[in-house]
Design a protein around this motif. Sequence first.
Motif, PDB file in Angstrom:
ATOM      1  N   LEU A 118     103.563  22.286   7.974  1.00  0.00           N
ATOM      2  CA  LEU A 118     104.332  21.658   9.289  1.00  0.00           C
ATOM      3  C   LEU A 118     105.295  22.855   9.853  1.00  0.00           C
TER       4      LEU A 118
ATOM      5  N   ARG B  78     111.146  21.115  11.650  1.00  0.00           N
ATOM      6  CA  ARG B  78     111.794  20.540  13.074  1.00  0.00           C
ATOM      7  C   ARG B  78     113.016  20.556  12.755  1.00  0.00           C
TER       8      ARG B  78
ATOM      9  N   GLU C 188     115.074  18.520  13.935  1.00  0.00           N
ATOM     10  CA  GLU C 188     116.057  17.121  13.592  1.00  0.00           C
ATOM     11  C   GLU C 188     115.949  16.981  12.108  1.00  0.00           C
TER      12      GLU C 188
ATOM     13  N   ASN D 170     110.293  14.061   4.139  1.00  0.00           N
ATOM     14  CA  ASN D 170     109.962  14.287   5.622  1.00  0.00           C
ATOM     15  C   ASN D 170     108.419  14.034   5.730  1.00  0.00           C
ATOM     16  N   PRO D 171     107.845  12.753   5.332  1.00  0.00           N
ATOM     17  CA  PRO D 171     106.451  12.748   5.127  1.00  0.00           C
ATOM     18  C   PRO D 171     105.753  12.467   6.270  1.00  0.00           C
ATOM     19  N   PRO D 172     104.413  12.556   6.285  1.00  0.00           N
ATOM     20  CA  PRO D 172     103.655  12.092   7.628  1.00  0.00           C
ATOM     21  C   PRO D 172     103.987  11.145   8.023  1.00  0.00           C
ATOM     22  N   TYR D 173     104.467  10.668   9.377  1.00  0.00           N
ATOM     23  CA  TYR D 173     104.690   9.311   9.741  1.00  0.00           C
ATOM     24  C   TYR D 173     104.194   8.866  10.948  1.00  0.00           C
ATOM     25  N   ILE D 174     103.118   9.679  11.738  1.00  0.00           N
ATOM     26  CA  ILE D 174     102.860   9.549  12.936  1.00  0.00           C
ATOM     27  C   ILE D 174     101.608   8.307  12.798  1.00  0.00           C
TER      28      ILE D 174
ATOM     29  N   VAL E  57     100.932  20.849  18.914  1.00  0.00           N
ATOM     30  CA  VAL E  57     100.810  20.051  17.642  1.00  0.00           C
ATOM     31  C   VAL E  57      99.535  19.839  17.020  1.00  0.00           C
TER      32      VAL E  57
ATOM     33  N   ALA F 249      99.752  16.996   7.236  1.00  0.00           N
ATOM     34  CA  ALA F 249     101.341  16.797   7.247  1.00  0.00           C
ATOM     35  C   ALA F 249     101.923  15.555   8.635  1.00  0.00           C
ATOM     36  N   LEU F 250     100.956  15.313   9.368  1.00  0.00           N
ATOM     37  CA  LEU F 250     101.492  14.487  10.444  1.00  0.00           C
ATOM     38  C   LEU F 250     101.169  12.784  10.664  1.00  0.00           C
TER      39      LEU F 250
ATOM     40  N   GLU G 181     113.100  10.659   6.361  1.00  0.00           N
ATOM     41  CA  GLU G 181     112.910  10.713   7.780  1.00  0.00           C
ATOM     42  C   GLU G 181     111.778   9.954   8.170  1.00  0.00           C
TER      43      GLU G 181
HETATM   44  N1  GLN Z   1     108.595  15.034  13.807  1.00  0.00           N
HETATM   45  C1  GLN Z   1     107.136  15.451  13.838  1.00  0.00           C
HETATM   46  C2  GLN Z   1     106.774  15.318  15.213  1.00  0.00           C
HETATM   47  O1  GLN Z   1     107.174  14.711  15.980  1.00  0.00           O
HETATM   48  C3  GLN Z   1     106.227  14.626  12.743  1.00  0.00           C
HETATM   49  C4  GLN Z   1     106.541  15.121  11.365  1.00  0.00           C
HETATM   50  C5  GLN Z   1     106.015  14.137  10.464  1.00  0.00           C
HETATM   51  O2  GLN Z   1     105.185  13.526  10.719  1.00  0.00           O
HETATM   52  N2  GLN Z   1     106.860  14.021   9.270  1.00  0.00           N
HETATM   53  O3  GLN Z   1     105.897  16.547  15.595  1.00  0.00           O
END
Ligand code: GLN
Length: 273
Positions: free
Chosen positions: A81, A84, A86, A179-183, A195, A203-204, A234
């Motif tokens: 990734l 970012r 943030e 900052n794990p995959p969190y979507i 993206v 990673a997403l 995160e």
């Molecule tokens: N912040 C990233 C984005 O919005 C996502 C990163 C994540 O999943 N850790 O593209």
Amino acid sequence: MISKGGRKVDFDWLLDIAAGVSWSKLQSIILNPENFISLEIETEELEVIWESHIKDKTPLQYLISKCPWRDIELEVSEEALIPRQETELMIDFALKKVSNIDRGRWADLGTGSGAIAVSLAKSLPDWNGHALDISNEALGLAKKNLKSIVPNANVKFASGDWWEPLKRWWGSFDLVLSNPPYIPSGLIEELEPVVKNHEPRIALDGGEDGMKASRAIILGASNGLAKGGWLILEHHYDQSEKITNLMKKTGMEEVSFEKDLSGINRYAICRKK
Ligand code: GLN
């Protein structure tokens, strides 16, 4: 070049990072057209990069293999990734929490290009560090970044799932960042092409509710952290309550949250009893 399409902010970024023409330099020639500036790369090369970005929506960071992040410049590639902006804030929160510890142990779970790990290694030179990732390619990139930015750092790399490769050190971590995959999986298709078509899905994609990895990290923290150790995570823009509740349910103390630059609750923080 910008007449070919694309966003001006991205072109300014490219001029700055790839050609060494910062925004202020650019302003100075706009104000004084008789001045001239030299580019650090050929104009033709710049044009090829820009066209490829417009045509395939490839992120500029991947095209030039570079990404500035905090006070460092990382090498990046499609294996990890793009760090970012943030996520930069997490380092500040972390350093504040551990300012009283001279020699501790930190871990970066899911290090990717190594942004968090390299910054921690730089800021906490007397600590032991661990950078983990399930992707060996990402680990290779993180190692390369650490070696070129903090050559004598005391950091171990290991591949595996979240806390798993750290078993030997469970109970001794004073600070763990991730900052794990969190979507949520269902939202991946709605992401911008820059993206979703280029950055690694692993990673997403945080599974059905986006919290699969976060859950494993929080549950693991009850074994992995040292007494009084901190976890900083995160998360997605709408996960703050769920993540902080999970931290509380897991028996963590001093649970709090912090906002990102847009004012959204984006980081969850907790401490082991
Ligand atoms: N912040 C990233 C984005 O919005 C996502 C990163 C994540 O999943 N850790 O593209």
